[in-house]
Design an enzyme around this catalytic site. Sequence first.
Site, PDB file in Angstrom:
ATOM      1  N   GLN A  81      35.644  32.802  44.202  1.00 59.86           N
ATOM      2  CA  GLN A  81      36.542  33.276  43.086  1.00 59.86           C
ATOM      3  C   GLN A  81      35.958  32.499  41.622  1.00 59.86           C
ATOM      4  OE1 GLN A  81      39.424  34.937  45.809  1.00 59.86           O
ATOM      5  NE2 GLN A  81      39.225  36.242  44.170  1.00 59.86           N
ATOM      6  N   CYS A 121      43.361  41.835  44.416  1.00 60.30           N
ATOM      7  CA  CYS A 121      42.227  40.461  44.397  1.00 60.30           C
ATOM      8  C   CYS A 121      41.712  40.024  43.443  1.00 60.30           C
ATOM      9  CB  CYS A 121      41.082  40.766  45.065  1.00 60.30           C
ATOM     10  SG  CYS A 121      39.396  39.611  44.835  1.00 60.30           S
ATOM     11  N   LEU A 122      42.220  39.062  42.793  1.00 61.65           N
ATOM     12  CA  LEU A 122      42.490  38.162  41.507  1.00 61.65           C
ATOM     13  C   LEU A 122      41.086  38.350  40.708  1.00 61.65           C
ATOM     14  CD1 LEU A 122      44.190  34.903  42.981  1.00 61.65           C
ATOM     15  CD2 LEU A 122      44.736  36.545  41.748  1.00 61.65           C
TER      16      LEU A 122
HETATM   17 ZN    ZN Z   1      40.076  38.602  46.775  1.00 65.08          ZN
END
Ligand code: ZN
Length: 189
Positions: free
Chosen positions: A50, A107-108
């Site tokens: 991420q 989720c970011l």
């Molecule tokens: Zn996530």
Amino acid sequence: MILEIVKYGHPMLRQKGARIEIITPEIKRLIADMFETMRERHGVGLAAQQVGQALQLTVIDVRDVTDRPSTLELNGQPADPAEIMPLVLINPEIKPFGDPVAAGEGCLSFPEIYGEVTRPGSVEAKALNEKLKPVEFRAGGLLSRVIQHEMDHLNGILFIDRMTKKIKTEIREQLDEMQAASKAELQKK
Ligand code: ZN
């Protein structure tokens, strides 16, 4: 340092992470930055993918969540989840078990998307910590869910992959928009 979080549509989110064999100063820095980034965004977990790094590394902290309890078992004994927080998992291996539980998940990398995901209620986890020392425990509740969500990231799997068709159809438009925006952003770079 606050890192940029890559959003859905970025190919990094589909990459499997490489194993970490030594803790270099860069990895140490990355772990600290991932915690800082996660906290700034009020997240409970963040995977290396991420922040643009395909590594078997995730950071987790569920202590701020009071309405969704977590459970922990250390050496077969119930323990306070706070004991292992903030939690760094390197090269983790997990075994989800127990009855499936449906609950909301965010989720970011998917801002403003929140949907129900069904996952086994508990998880057995083995990993290395930030000092490359082995850690082993069982978790339930929110902590189990977060670990399973982050473990998926390390394998290039996203929470939308685990949503029902019905829910995915409901958010399809938002997903398509996000994907298009990420791709446009990448082309500019
Ligand atoms: Zn996530």
